[in-house]
Enzyme design. Structure first.
Site, PDB file in Angstrom:
ATOM      1  N   GLU A  15      51.725 -13.274  26.413  1.00  0.00           N
ATOM      2  CA  GLU A  15      52.353 -13.827  25.193  1.00  0.00           C
ATOM      3  C   GLU A  15      53.886 -14.413  25.036  1.00  0.00           C
ATOM      4  OE1 GLU A  15      49.969 -13.790  23.091  1.00  0.00           O
ATOM      5  OE2 GLU A  15      48.722 -12.359  24.143  1.00  0.00           O
ATOM      6  N   GLU A  46      46.170 -17.829  14.138  1.00  0.00           N
ATOM      7  CA  GLU A  46      45.449 -18.816  15.007  1.00  0.00           C
ATOM      8  C   GLU A  46      43.791 -18.204  14.839  1.00  0.00           C
ATOM      9  OE1 GLU A  46      46.375 -18.418  19.150  1.00  0.00           O
ATOM     10  OE2 GLU A  46      45.122 -20.091  19.618  1.00  0.00           O
TER      11      GLU A  46
HETATM   12  N1  0A1 Z   1      46.464 -17.128  21.453  1.00  0.00           N
HETATM   13  C1  0A1 Z   1      46.172 -15.514  21.536  1.00  0.00           C
HETATM   14  C2  0A1 Z   1      44.661 -15.176  21.292  1.00  0.00           C
HETATM   15  C3  0A1 Z   1      44.306 -14.968  20.007  1.00  0.00           C
HETATM   16  C4  0A1 Z   1      43.344 -15.873  19.567  1.00  0.00           C
HETATM   17  C5  0A1 Z   1      42.760 -15.996  18.251  1.00  0.00           C
HETATM   18  C6  0A1 Z   1      43.293 -14.714  17.338  1.00  0.00           C
HETATM   19  O1  0A1 Z   1      42.869 -14.582  16.176  1.00  0.00           O
HETATM   20  C7  0A1 Z   1      42.262 -13.381  15.969  1.00  0.00           C
HETATM   21  C8  0A1 Z   1      44.143 -13.729  17.944  1.00  0.00           C
HETATM   22  C9  0A1 Z   1      44.678 -13.913  19.353  1.00  0.00           C
HETATM   23  C10 0A1 Z   1      46.181 -15.303  23.037  1.00  0.00           C
HETATM   24  O2  0A1 Z   1      45.990 -15.892  23.989  1.00  0.00           O
HETATM   25  O3  0A1 Z   1      46.866 -14.067  23.284  1.00  0.00           O
HETATM   26 ZN    ZN Z   2      47.015 -16.856  25.194  1.00  0.00          ZN
END
Ligand code: 0A1
Ligand code: ZN
Length: 883
Positions: free
Chosen positions: A305, A127
């Protein structure tokens, strides 16, 4: 560098993908510097798109090794491959299989996006747009496919091989040196949820029986030797799984749920399907190594998560503009979980403090953007507090407006209607409209208009008519790209508190109903007249912080003290004291700037005393009441021409006044709560420690020898990290020999434990003394520090930039220079980390003129640097943009 992509990206340009992918078969051969990736994609034209379409796949820094279509190698004339793109101008307009072979270097991947190494562990982060750094792919969330992943590696290099879904097969290769594992994920998912891990990892295992009776194996993988620090994360996971069944009817859907903790990670954690990858800071905990705050973060992030499995994974986002669809909703869900597991009022106060400290500041500055942005240059820069925390507030307002039952009906409808889909905010809100029969079109403005609404509430009591009139007016300040605004729907939960401390029943003169105390302001202004009010009441507005607004009410100090003691809404009890303190601190800051003495307020001190002595309040709540507004809270309230030194002096004066007047009470409570009890991380015990340590902070405010001795004793005798850190923190604020000794001792004790060393770095970075800058600079060359590790950088430089108001804003500008030098040093290696650090300077316009021009010059220096990353370039452009 990604070069030839069209930028900016606009929501209005969204088009469905030309090609869909049914299955993805990945075969990844791990190697430290040359990992081979073979991807076999089953493609078909999207019936919803205009045919015939070329096939254009995203890449980022890729090297193509081989390419086949339906088993036949493609002639070079039939495709164009650049590091950023693979295109076939005339693909067959029917389903076909494309086999792509790429090679990547995990060890050289310092961005920590795509396939990289954290220590010796191979891991991925996809992501938002990291999958395209592994293979060419339509790397957008509305392309959902079924993945089968085969991983191969040296047995000694990576004995553990993990990917999403269920393990199908594993074994040793004929050479006896390499082995493989095949994982299959039966749920269609977007590429950003793909993950694989390889390495030498130990695990702890547990089980969960779901509401329908299925057994799920739970595993947390960590560096060998750290297994004994996984207990709290595992416990949090099991509680999250149960809570989601009970609160939202959501059951887990695979046979296995895995978490892997790694030391190099740009964010907190990532919700990859069935294989969450975590920053180890949010997994590892033991009483001796983690504070109560760490435990609470672990619980919240593990839950967050896990909750993404339904809000994000089963139902994902159509495009990245819809990011709040999963993030705002999932933050709302994790806040609700914490409220149910711990204390609802305390959680609300903490969440609102956080929202104001970060989101309100973002909303008031040059980086303000709507909860659902309509344009971006770099999506990584939109993982913001506005998308996350304001996004959660918007969901909470839906719940307030509809009431808990209709809200739940809307959620149920969302889960059934959009399962397996990539959805939009419109579709989400429509579920609540359909479930409740209400028109939510004006409510959509919360997603579209940036800025924090300002509400002015004016109440007046008519003694003769026995009526109370409340006038409400809203304005929404201009924000970048949005000079004028439409009126919003503002759900304000309100009450009128009678002289006996009880709420007066709300009866509107025009007969309109007031359900659940809810006044919904949906015009620029409205008046409400309540009848049958026998005596002058005190209004309590925006109870529970029902709307994320700035509120000004004509309630005098005396009435605030009354609310502090009597409001039935605990949030507004806290708010009343906070407002009283804020009024004083703003006045004092102004006085100090005029070289006058700070204002004294014995009545505020009396209010604090009353709260400290009240028997009916839980310690965690009392701790929140006596924790005075922070320097950045005060700066935010002042909002212009801010002198951080004056703010610091005003706050320090209040700390001293409280300490001088309440010394006895503080000491009594401190001693009462110091009774030895075995450490437990539960909310009640943590609340008692929070109150004790907030008392310690005030007791040591003047730095008297007896107080220093008290802190020193706590430091030495502590049997847990919470108390040890609190004592060290108290010592760190006085320039004394005890501080030096304790800091040295701390490092000696914990030098081998990077997560604890981070606490030591942060604490030193936050010392409000002129010597701090040189201390921080020196620490950047300390053996324990590394610019390559995001946790270290955030702990030292991030803490300096974000939590040391006086020193990062030094009047000689050297604080800004240091931050900018660090940003520029990190940018070529890890643009995301650099961009986040730079955004600490976003509030430069609120500073007094001297600092303002120094901060602007520092930002200009960034802007003038050649070959900035898109991440840093975007932040600096917006930070400096006029108007
Ligand atoms: N979706 C994850 C957040 C996240 C977004 C980007 C990243 O790339 C480095 C890593 C994590 C969450 O909301 O926890
Ligand atoms: Zn999240």
């Amino acid at each position: 560098m990604r070069t030839d992509e069209p930028h900016p990206i606009r929501l209005q340009d969204y088009r469905p993908p030309d090609w869909l992918i049914d299955t993805v078969e990945l075969d990844v051969s791990l190697d430290a510097t040359a990992a081979h990736v073979r991807a076999s994609l089953l493609l078909r034209p999207n019936p919803k798109a205009a045919a015939p379409a070329p096939l254009v796949l995203d890449g980022d820094g890729l090297t193509l090794v081989a390419l086949k279509l339906d088993g036949e190698p493609l002639a070079t004339a039939q495709y164009v491959a650049t590091p950023d793109r693979l295109s076939l101008a005339q693909p067959p307009q029917r389903p076909f299989r494309l086999e792509i072979e790429t090679q990547v270097d995990p060890s050289a991947n310092t961005q920590l996006m795509g396939l990289y190494r954290s220590g010796k562990t191979y891991c991925t982060q996809c992501e938002a747009e990291g999958f395209r750094r592994i293979t060419y792919f339509p790397d957008r969330p509305d392309v959902m496919a079924i993945y089968t992943t085969r991983i191969e590696a040296d047995i000694t290099d990576a004995p553990v091989l993990l990917a999403n879904g269920n393990l199908k097969e594993s074994g040793t290769l004929p050479d006896g040196k390499r082995h493989f594992a095949v994982w299959h994920d039966p749920f269609p998912k977007p590429s950003y949820l793909f993950a694989l891990v390889g390495g030498t990892l130990a695990f702890v295992e547990d089980h969960f029986r779901t509401m329908s009776g299925r057994d799920v194996t739970l595993r947390i993988y960590v560096e060998p030797g750290k297994e004994d620090r996984c207990g709290y994360a595992m416990d949090s996971l099991k509680r999250s799984m149960r809570w989601d069944e009970q609160a939202f009817g959501r059951e887990y859907d695979l046979d296995m749920f895995m978490i892997v903790a790694v030391s190099d990670f740009n964010m907190g954690a990532m919700e990859n399907k069935g294989l969450n990858i975590f920053n180890d800071k949010y997994i590892l905990a033991s009483p001796e190594t983690a504070t109560d705050t760490d435990y609470a973060s672990i619980e919240a992030i593990v839950a967050h998560e896990y909750f993404h499995n339904w809000t994000g994974n089963r139902i994902t986002c159509r495009d990245w503009f819809q990011l709040c669809l999963k993030e705002g909703l999932t933050v709302f869900r994790d806040q609700e979980f914490t409220s149910d597991e711990r204390s609802r009022p305390v959680e609300r106060i903490k969440d609102v403090r956080g929202l104001r400290a970060h989101q309100f500041v973002e909303d008031a500055g040059p980086l303000a953007h709507p909860v659902r942005p309509t344009l971006y240059h770099e999506i990584n820069n939109f993982y913001t507090t506005t998308v996350y925390e304001k996004g959660a507030e918007v969901v909470r307002m839906l719940q307030v407006l509809l009431g808990p039952q209709q809200f739940r009906k809307g959620m149920d409808l969302y889960f059934t209607r959009h399962d397996d889909e990539a959805a939009t905010i419109e579709q989400f809100v429509q579920c609540f409209a359909d479930a409740s029969g209400r028109d939510l079109s004006q409510f959509m403005l919360w997603y579209a208009q940036s800025g924090t609404p300002e509400i002015v509430a004016t109440g007046s009591y008519d003694t003769r008519a026995k009526t109370y009139r409340l006038d409400l007016a809203q304005t929404l300040p201009p924000t970048p790209g949005q000079p004028t605004k439409e009126p919003m729907v503002i759900p304000l939960v309100a009450g009128l508190v009678g002289p006996d401390g009880r709420d007066v029943p709300l009866q509107r003169a025009d007969g309109g109903p007031v359900e659940r105390g809810l006044l919904t302001l949906d015009r620029p202004a409205a008046s409400y007249v309540f009848t049958g009010i026998e005596q002058r009441p005190v209004p309590s507005i925006n109870r529970g912080f029902s709307a994320p607004v700035r509120l000004t009410v004509n309630v005098g100090d005396e009435d605030l003290r009354f609310l502090a003691n009597h409001d039935s809404d605990p949030f507004n009890r806290w708010q009343a004291v906070h407002t009283l303190a804020m009024r004083l601190l703003v006045d004092s800051t102004a006085a100090i700037r005029r070289s006058e003495p700070p204002r004294q307020d014995p009545a505020l001190v009396a209010a604090l005393d009353a709260v400290l002595n009240s028997r009916d309040l839980e310690p965690a709540f009392v701790a929140q009441v006596i924790a005075l507004p922070s320097e950045s809270d005060i700066a935010r309230e002042i909002a212009r021409d801010v002198d951080p030194d004056a703010v610091y002096a005003a706050r320090q004066a209040l700390r001293l006044a409280v300490k001088a007047s309440l010394s006895k009470t503080l000491t009594t409570i401190y001693e009462r709560l110091s009774s030895p009890e075995p450490y437990s991380p539960d909310a009640d015990a943590a609340g008692r420690r929070a109150l004790k340590n907030t008392c310690l902070d005030l007791i040591t405010a003047a730095g008297e020898p007896s107080a220093i001795a008290l802190a020193k004793r706590q430091y030495e005798r502590a049997d847990n990290m919470t108390d040890r850190m609190a004592a060290l923190q108290a010592l760190s604020l006085c320039d004394c020999a005890e501080r030096t000794a304790a800091l040295e001792d701390f490092y000696r004790r914990y030098a081998g434990d990077p997560l604890i060393v981070d606490k030591w770095l942060s604490l030193q970075a936050a010392i409000p003394e002129p010597a701090t800058l040189e201390r921080v600079k020196a620490l950047t060359s300390h053996a324990a520090f590394s610019m390559a590790n995001p946790n270290r950088v955030r702990a030292l430089v991030g803490a300096f930039a974000m939590s040391n108001q006086t020193q990062s804003n030094r009047v000689d500008g050297r604080g800004y220079d240091f931050i900018v030098d660090t940003v520029l040093a990190i940018d070529p290696k890890n643009p995301q980390l650099a961009a986040r650090l730079l955004s600490a300077l976003k509030s430069w316009r609120v500073l007094e003129p001297k600092r303002r021009s120094l901060a602007r010059a520092a930002l200009k220096r960034v802007a003038d640097t050649p070959s900035l990353s898109r991440d840093v370039g975007d932040i600096v452009q917006r930070a400096l943009a006029e108007g």
